[in-house]
Design a protein around this motif. Sequence first.
Motif, PDB file in Angstrom:
ATOM      1  N   ASP B  51       0.813  -1.206   0.000  1.00  0.00           N
ATOM      2  CA  ASP B  51       0.000   0.000   0.000  1.00  0.00           C
ATOM      3  C   ASP B  51       0.855   1.268   0.000  1.00  0.00           C
ATOM      4  OD1 ASP B  51      -2.122  -1.619  -0.063  1.00  0.00           O
ATOM      5  OD2 ASP B  51      -2.500  -1.581   2.082  1.00  0.00           O
ATOM      6  N   LYS B  52       2.124   1.102  -0.315  1.00  0.00           N
ATOM      7  CA  LYS B  52       3.004   2.270  -0.430  1.00  0.00           C
ATOM      8  C   LYS B  52       3.167   2.624  -1.909  1.00  0.00           C
ATOM      9  CE  LYS B  52       5.632   2.636   3.736  1.00  0.00           C
ATOM     10  NZ  LYS B  52       5.828   1.441   4.540  1.00  0.00           N
ATOM     11  N   ILE B  53       3.335   3.891  -2.129  1.00  0.00           N
ATOM     12  CA  ILE B  53       3.503   4.364  -3.505  1.00  0.00           C
ATOM     13  C   ILE B  53       4.798   5.157  -3.564  1.00  0.00           C
ATOM     14  CG2 ILE B  53       2.531   5.911  -5.264  1.00  0.00           C
ATOM     15  CD1 ILE B  53      -0.209   5.342  -3.935  1.00  0.00           C
ATOM     16  N   ILE B  54       5.533   4.950  -4.629  1.00  0.00           N
ATOM     17  CA  ILE B  54       6.757   5.730  -4.790  1.00  0.00           C
ATOM     18  C   ILE B  54       6.622   6.572  -6.055  1.00  0.00           C
ATOM     19  CG2 ILE B  54       9.247   5.604  -5.162  1.00  0.00           C
ATOM     20  CD1 ILE B  54       9.183   2.945  -3.671  1.00  0.00           C
ATOM     21  N   ILE B  55       6.991   7.831  -5.932  1.00  0.00           N
ATOM     22  CA  ILE B  55       7.011   8.700  -7.112  1.00  0.00           C
ATOM     23  C   ILE B  55       8.453   9.140  -7.337  1.00  0.00           C
ATOM     24  CG2 ILE B  55       6.234  10.863  -8.142  1.00  0.00           C
ATOM     25  CD1 ILE B  55       3.682  10.644  -6.542  1.00  0.00           C
ATOM     26  N   SER B  56       8.927   8.900  -8.532  1.00  0.00           N
ATOM     27  CA  SER B  56      10.279   9.331  -8.889  1.00  0.00           C
ATOM     28  C   SER B  56      10.157  10.498  -9.866  1.00  0.00           C
ATOM     29  CB  SER B  56      11.033   8.166  -9.532  1.00  0.00           C
ATOM     30  OG  SER B  56      12.256   8.609 -10.061  1.00  0.00           O
ATOM     31  N   LEU B  57      10.604  11.666  -9.422  1.00  0.00           N
ATOM     32  CA  LEU B  57      10.553  12.847 -10.297  1.00  0.00           C
ATOM     33  C   LEU B  57      11.908  13.016 -10.964  1.00  0.00           C
ATOM     34  CD1 LEU B  57       8.695  15.616  -8.235  1.00  0.00           C
ATOM     35  CD2 LEU B  57       7.769  14.000  -9.885  1.00  0.00           C
ATOM     36  N   GLY B  58      11.900  13.298 -12.256  1.00  0.00           N
ATOM     37  CA  GLY B  58      13.167  13.440 -12.977  1.00  0.00           C
ATOM     38  C   GLY B  58      13.215  14.724 -13.783  1.00  0.00           C
ATOM     39  N   LEU B  59      14.400  15.326 -13.825  1.00  0.00           N
ATOM     40  CA  LEU B  59      14.591  16.532 -14.639  1.00  0.00           C
ATOM     41  C   LEU B  59      14.801  16.114 -16.085  1.00  0.00           C
ATOM     42  CD1 LEU B  59      17.132  18.576 -12.482  1.00  0.00           C
ATOM     43  CD2 LEU B  59      14.817  19.303 -13.059  1.00  0.00           C
ATOM     44  N   ASN B  60      14.039  16.678 -17.012  1.00  0.00           N
ATOM     45  CA  ASN B  60      14.277  16.340 -18.417  1.00  0.00           C
ATOM     46  C   ASN B  60      14.764  17.546 -19.217  1.00  0.00           C
ATOM     47  OD1 ASN B  60      11.889  17.748 -18.643  1.00  0.00           O
ATOM     48  ND2 ASN B  60      10.624  15.893 -18.715  1.00  0.00           N
ATOM     49  N   ASP B  61      15.187  18.567 -18.492  1.00  0.00           N
ATOM     50  CA  ASP B  61      15.732  19.759 -19.154  1.00  0.00           C
ATOM     51  C   ASP B  61      17.087  20.049 -18.505  1.00  0.00           C
ATOM     52  OD1 ASP B  61      16.416  22.250 -20.016  1.00  0.00           O
ATOM     53  OD2 ASP B  61      14.432  23.167 -19.701  1.00  0.00           O
ATOM     54  N   SER B 214      -6.129   8.374 -10.420  1.00  0.00           N
ATOM     55  CA  SER B 214      -6.623   9.610 -11.060  1.00  0.00           C
ATOM     56  C   SER B 214      -6.168  10.828 -10.262  1.00  0.00           C
ATOM     57  CB  SER B 214      -8.150   9.636 -11.107  1.00  0.00           C
ATOM     58  OG  SER B 214      -8.613   8.580 -11.828  1.00  0.00           O
ATOM     59  N   TYR B 215      -6.271  10.710  -8.948  1.00  0.00           N
ATOM     60  CA  TYR B 215      -5.879  11.830  -8.082  1.00  0.00           C
ATOM     61  C   TYR B 215      -4.387  12.133  -8.251  1.00  0.00           C
ATOM     62  CZ  TYR B 215      -4.647  14.227  -3.727  1.00  0.00           C
ATOM     63  OH  TYR B 215      -4.142  15.119  -2.816  1.00  0.00           O
ATOM     64  N   LEU B 216      -3.578  11.070  -8.242  1.00  0.00           N
ATOM     65  CA  LEU B 216      -2.129  11.269  -8.383  1.00  0.00           C
ATOM     66  C   LEU B 216      -1.797  11.875  -9.741  1.00  0.00           C
ATOM     67  CD1 LEU B 216      -0.626   8.020  -6.801  1.00  0.00           C
ATOM     68  CD2 LEU B 216      -0.529  10.329  -5.897  1.00  0.00           C
ATOM     69  N   ASN B 217      -2.443  11.353 -10.779  1.00  0.00           N
ATOM     70  CA  ASN B 217      -2.180  11.884 -12.123  1.00  0.00           C
ATOM     71  C   ASN B 217      -2.548  13.360 -12.222  1.00  0.00           C
ATOM     72  OD1 ASN B 217      -1.038   9.622 -13.268  1.00  0.00           O
ATOM     73  ND2 ASN B 217      -3.013   8.776 -13.865  1.00  0.00           N
ATOM     74  N   LYS B 218      -3.610  13.719 -11.527  1.00  0.00           N
ATOM     75  CA  LYS B 218      -4.044  15.127 -11.544  1.00  0.00           C
ATOM     76  C   LYS B 218      -2.986  16.007 -10.873  1.00  0.00           C
ATOM     77  CE  LYS B 218      -7.523  18.046  -9.579  1.00  0.00           C
ATOM     78  NZ  LYS B 218      -8.231  18.062  -8.327  1.00  0.00           N
ATOM     79  N   GLU B 219      -2.495  15.554  -9.730  1.00  0.00           N
ATOM     80  CA  GLU B 219      -1.492  16.352  -9.008  1.00  0.00           C
ATOM     81  C   GLU B 219      -0.174  16.408  -9.774  1.00  0.00           C
ATOM     82  OE1 GLU B 219      -2.091  18.211  -6.457  1.00  0.00           O
ATOM     83  OE2 GLU B 219      -4.161  17.485  -6.302  1.00  0.00           O
ATOM     84  N   ILE B 220       0.194  15.279 -10.366  1.00  0.00           N
ATOM     85  CA  ILE B 220       1.441  15.232 -11.130  1.00  0.00           C
ATOM     86  C   ILE B 220       1.311  16.078 -12.400  1.00  0.00           C
ATOM     87  CG2 ILE B 220       2.837  13.664 -12.572  1.00  0.00           C
ATOM     88  CD1 ILE B 220       2.502  11.614 -10.264  1.00  0.00           C
ATOM     89  N   GLY B 221       0.095  16.133 -12.912  1.00  0.00           N
ATOM     90  CA  GLY B 221      -0.159  16.931 -14.109  1.00  0.00           C
ATOM     91  C   GLY B 221       0.140  18.408 -13.895  1.00  0.00           C
ATOM     92  N   ALA B 222       0.132  18.845 -12.637  1.00  0.00           N
ATOM     93  CA  ALA B 222       0.391  20.261 -12.343  1.00  0.00           C
ATOM     94  C   ALA B 222       1.889  20.566 -12.281  1.00  0.00           C
ATOM     95  CB  ALA B 222      -0.261  20.621 -11.015  1.00  0.00           C
ATOM     96  N   LEU B 223       2.719  19.541 -12.445  1.00  0.00           N
ATOM     97  CA  LEU B 223       4.171  19.768 -12.408  1.00  0.00           C
ATOM     98  C   LEU B 223       4.608  20.533 -13.659  1.00  0.00           C
ATOM     99  CD1 LEU B 223       5.425  16.253 -11.240  1.00  0.00           C
ATOM    100  CD2 LEU B 223       5.638  18.373  -9.952  1.00  0.00           C
ATOM    101  N   PRO B 224       5.683  21.309 -13.564  1.00  0.00           N
ATOM    102  CA  PRO B 224       6.154  22.026 -14.758  1.00  0.00           C
ATOM    103  C   PRO B 224       6.653  21.053 -15.828  1.00  0.00           C
ATOM    104  CG  PRO B 224       7.665  22.303 -12.910  1.00  0.00           C
ATOM    105  CD  PRO B 224       6.471  21.609 -12.375  1.00  0.00           C
ATOM    106  N   PRO B 225       6.684  21.495 -17.071  1.00  0.00           N
ATOM    107  CA  PRO B 225       7.024  20.575 -18.172  1.00  0.00           C
ATOM    108  C   PRO B 225       8.457  20.020 -18.115  1.00  0.00           C
ATOM    109  CG  PRO B 225       6.695  22.821 -18.955  1.00  0.00           C
ATOM    110  CD  PRO B 225       6.268  22.819 -17.544  1.00  0.00           C
ATOM    111  N   TYR B 226       9.328  20.670 -17.365  1.00  0.00           N
ATOM    112  CA  TYR B 226      10.710  20.173 -17.339  1.00  0.00           C
ATOM    113  C   TYR B 226      10.881  18.984 -16.383  1.00  0.00           C
ATOM    114  CZ  TYR B 226      11.038  23.252 -13.220  1.00  0.00           C
ATOM    115  OH  TYR B 226      10.836  23.862 -12.017  1.00  0.00           O
ATOM    116  N   LEU B 227       9.775  18.545 -15.799  1.00  0.00           N
ATOM    117  CA  LEU B 227       9.857  17.401 -14.889  1.00  0.00           C
ATOM    118  C   LEU B 227       9.018  16.230 -15.404  1.00  0.00           C
ATOM    119  CD1 LEU B 227       9.527  18.897 -11.295  1.00  0.00           C
ATOM    120  CD2 LEU B 227      11.501  17.726 -12.241  1.00  0.00           C
ATOM    121  N   SER B 228       9.573  15.044 -15.287  1.00  0.00           N
ATOM    122  CA  SER B 228       8.779  13.858 -15.600  1.00  0.00           C
ATOM    123  C   SER B 228       8.560  13.094 -14.293  1.00  0.00           C
ATOM    124  CB  SER B 228       9.516  12.972 -16.599  1.00  0.00           C
ATOM    125  OG  SER B 228      10.728  12.525 -16.037  1.00  0.00           O
TER     126      SER B 228
END
Lengths: 222, 781
Positions: B51-61, B214-228
């Motif tokens: 029940d744990k979730i990991i999010i890995s944010l990466g710089l693509n710029d 859906s909730y996570l995708n919505k929040e991640i969708g608000a990240l700036p474009p230079y982040l994946s």
Amino acid sequence: MIIRILTIFLLLFFNAAYGYSQNSQAPEKIRTELTDVLSRLEKKMSGIKTLKTGFVQEKELAVFKQKVVLKGTIYIEKPARLAWHVNEPMKYIMVISHDMISQWDEDTNKVQKISLSKNPAFEAVIGQMQKWFSGAYTPLLKEYEITLLKENPASLKFTPRAATFAGNVIKSVTVDFRKDEQYINRIFIEEKSGDTTKLSFVDTQLNIPLEDSVWKVNPGVK
Amino acid sequence: MLISIAFLIVIAASVTGIFLISFDNDIELMLPDNNEIRRSMRFLRESSFSDKIIISLGLNDSARTETDLIREVDRLAQSLKPPFISDVMSSVSESETANEMFAFLQYTPHLIDEKTLEKIDSQLNDDGIKSILQKNYRQLLSPSSMFITPILRSDPLGIKTGLLSALQKLSSSTGYEVTIKNGHFISKDGKHALLILKTPVSVTDGFGSRNLISYLNKEIGALPPYLSADIIAGHLHTVSNENVIKRDIKIVSIIAAIAFFFIFFFFFRDIKAVYIFLIPLASVAVSMNLSYFIIGNLSYFIIGMGAVIAGISIDYGIHIYIAVRTGSNRKEAVKNVTRPIVTGALTTISVFAAFFFSDVRGFHQLAVFSILSIVFCLSCSLYILPVFIEGKTARTFPALFDNISTVPELITDKARVSCWVILLIILLFLSSKTAFNSDIKQFDGSEPYIFKAEDNFQSVWGEKDNPAILVVQEESLEKALLTNERIYRDLANKFGNEDISNFAAIWPSNQTRTENSARWISFWKERAGKLKSLLAKHGPSYNFSDGAFSPFFENLYGEVNASGLSEDNLFLRRLKERFVLESGVGFQILTYFPDQDRYITAFTEFCRNYPGSFIVSRKSLSKALSDSISSEIIYLSAIAALFIPFLTLILLKDLRLTILALIPVFTGIAASLGILPVLGLTLNAPTIIAIMVVTGLCIDYGIFMAYTCRYHFKTGTGISVFLSALTTLIGAGVLLFARHPVLFSIGTTLFSGVLAGYMASIAAVPSMYRLWFKNKGNILT
């Protein structure tokens, strides 16, 4: 084992955190001046690729009966190598090279190696230590209040903010730059217990070729 | 009319009922009922790991820096809130962590055991103290000496360093290659940051998982474009598997409907032939409802087999329809085909009935669903369908049938049989290359982007294998801690503690802590004076002042509450969460160790001495699955292998005819197994089900052909066997369009097996019959 303790303490001391958070109570003019000075210093020191400097470290600690004076040489090669050679009162070498830290001392004649990748906390600490020597002090602003004692050459006083661990131990750290502000002249640490440590840099040479031997600990060790 | 109305009412009620049925996609349903497997699966499901979730944010710029990355991590962490996210760990405060670690050291008197005190005692002499002082002096010469003075003063003997070491070892045994930069979890390349989220949504909760993602995708969708962002979560697999299976069922149903329409349009051209198609559909609908009442929630995997079941059970209607349309007398025609139809149905039912002997609950569902469907369809085909079909008319079936339902006699029987033997040898050779795969991951039909994200994550954050876990389970925390302590001590003695992460290394039971505390006080009351004298005697040689180590003596009997671990200490709370789990039945304490054979074997043996303890290892789970499924295959195959020839022999009452009837079965099985290595597929539990279905179908073809060869009934056997095979091939073939690996592998196995079985039944069986029984008559007219 002591390395781990050292890690903790370095961690505590260099507990720089993200952000550029200046003292909100300081007048705007002073804040601007400080910003300018920090930027100026970082810009000047960013040109350093290699460094060789003698040092004298004077420790006046309650734990010692008499003042202890260490003499030796520091070598830095950006981006990832630092060597600390102590010649007096005993021989001791510590070399940080990329992912590995090697230590040797005359008494034991043994080399101790530690992988930074296997010790993330230690790696963070070493990163901060290199930042300290590099003169990039902006990240320290969150944990320390920085006072500009003198503008040219710059002299900065770092006072740990309340509710930080450093604030429990350290009273202040003063960093004086040499005349051309190309590098640090002296670091003075005053602890709350009254202990003081003064690290003076002498015969600093910038951007000179460094011999490979400075990155090696004693080869004839056990 | 009344029959028709009743039939329509039943269908309408069943179709309506389908919308009220609850389905699930729990893969555990398809696993054998083996204690070790069930316990491991239950542990993994119920523990908080899944029940744990990991999010890995990466710089693509490349123009962006670590500062940008960290700022966005903080922003994202702040935006994630309940009810979907209950906790976010994206950073650690180095100063707070260090504070908490040092606060933990106050427990030193309670954590130092007898063995350590003996070691300390052995150092309390001139040589020992001189060596310690020399070491301390040396440490004060290191570049960081300015920071270690307080701890040296309060711990000259280095007693606490052992605890700090154990603490650091446990806290860094996460398996990820993480560096801490500015208090954040940053990758070694400095371009990625990690967030660890905790959610109350269970991985098995399909609806909740969908909303969470859906909730996570919505929040991640608000990240700036230079982040994946890569999300690593079991919930993604749940949602994706459900999407894939739903989509597959939709596509498969549409294609099957179109295919069946074309069969109707080209071959039957009789409005009443619609009944042939309606009966199996109605059977599936009815049996789905009945199965739900009998079993409860139905698995999507089993319902995905609905098209196959329809393809099987349509055969009975086809045989009846063709017999009535081609026979001169309706009653006679039905009577002639009833026996082979019923026998065929019984052999098929016997194959599905064999699944009742399985340990896999999913197989039981399949058996109930299939048998009900076949029985309903058989009954309707025998008693309802003939009423609606017109007898022999002027309009016969298209001439096309003459060519496709018989094998032109261009070659001799011997040549045909030789061709069949060669084909069988090739198929058997290919079958020998088939490998068995028991890895649970093969049943995961998640979409490629999920696996890609996981691959990215592995490459960024390290590819270390997940450790195996030794679980200690007791009704109370104290009991669990005591057992854990004994296990740790025994394990450390036997294997050393380098590769073992156990909570007892830093936190023993209350009983032990109390004993330790009393021992510590007694120890130092006797020896503190001696240590003081030794330090005073040798200290000056190393420039140490008289009061250099006074903090140690001042805090020697520091009072701490030994009754429990302070929950205020966040660092330790996080550590405890990793090692101590509270379940409905008590407490579980976990020991992590490398998932290697030598450890698994030894630890499994070791656990026998500790009732209630068990090992959870992906490798051993895979091995247990493999062993269990292998024995399952042998067992079920043996049952089916007994049932089928037995029932066939009863019908045909002739051993040679029975052997002939089994020819399509051998060919079908060989083809099903042989196609797998050719397509790069492996044998697994679902394909074994499919092979058993192939067996049940092929024996039908064999019985019909052998029966017709023997009795020469004019009931259009060739046409009906062709249409039977065609409809089954459509039912199975549509699964080749499925994306889900389970449905696809079932489709492949069924299609190849039924095709080969059918070909053998029309080509090899008559020729063999003629050669064996010396009867050269054309049996297919």
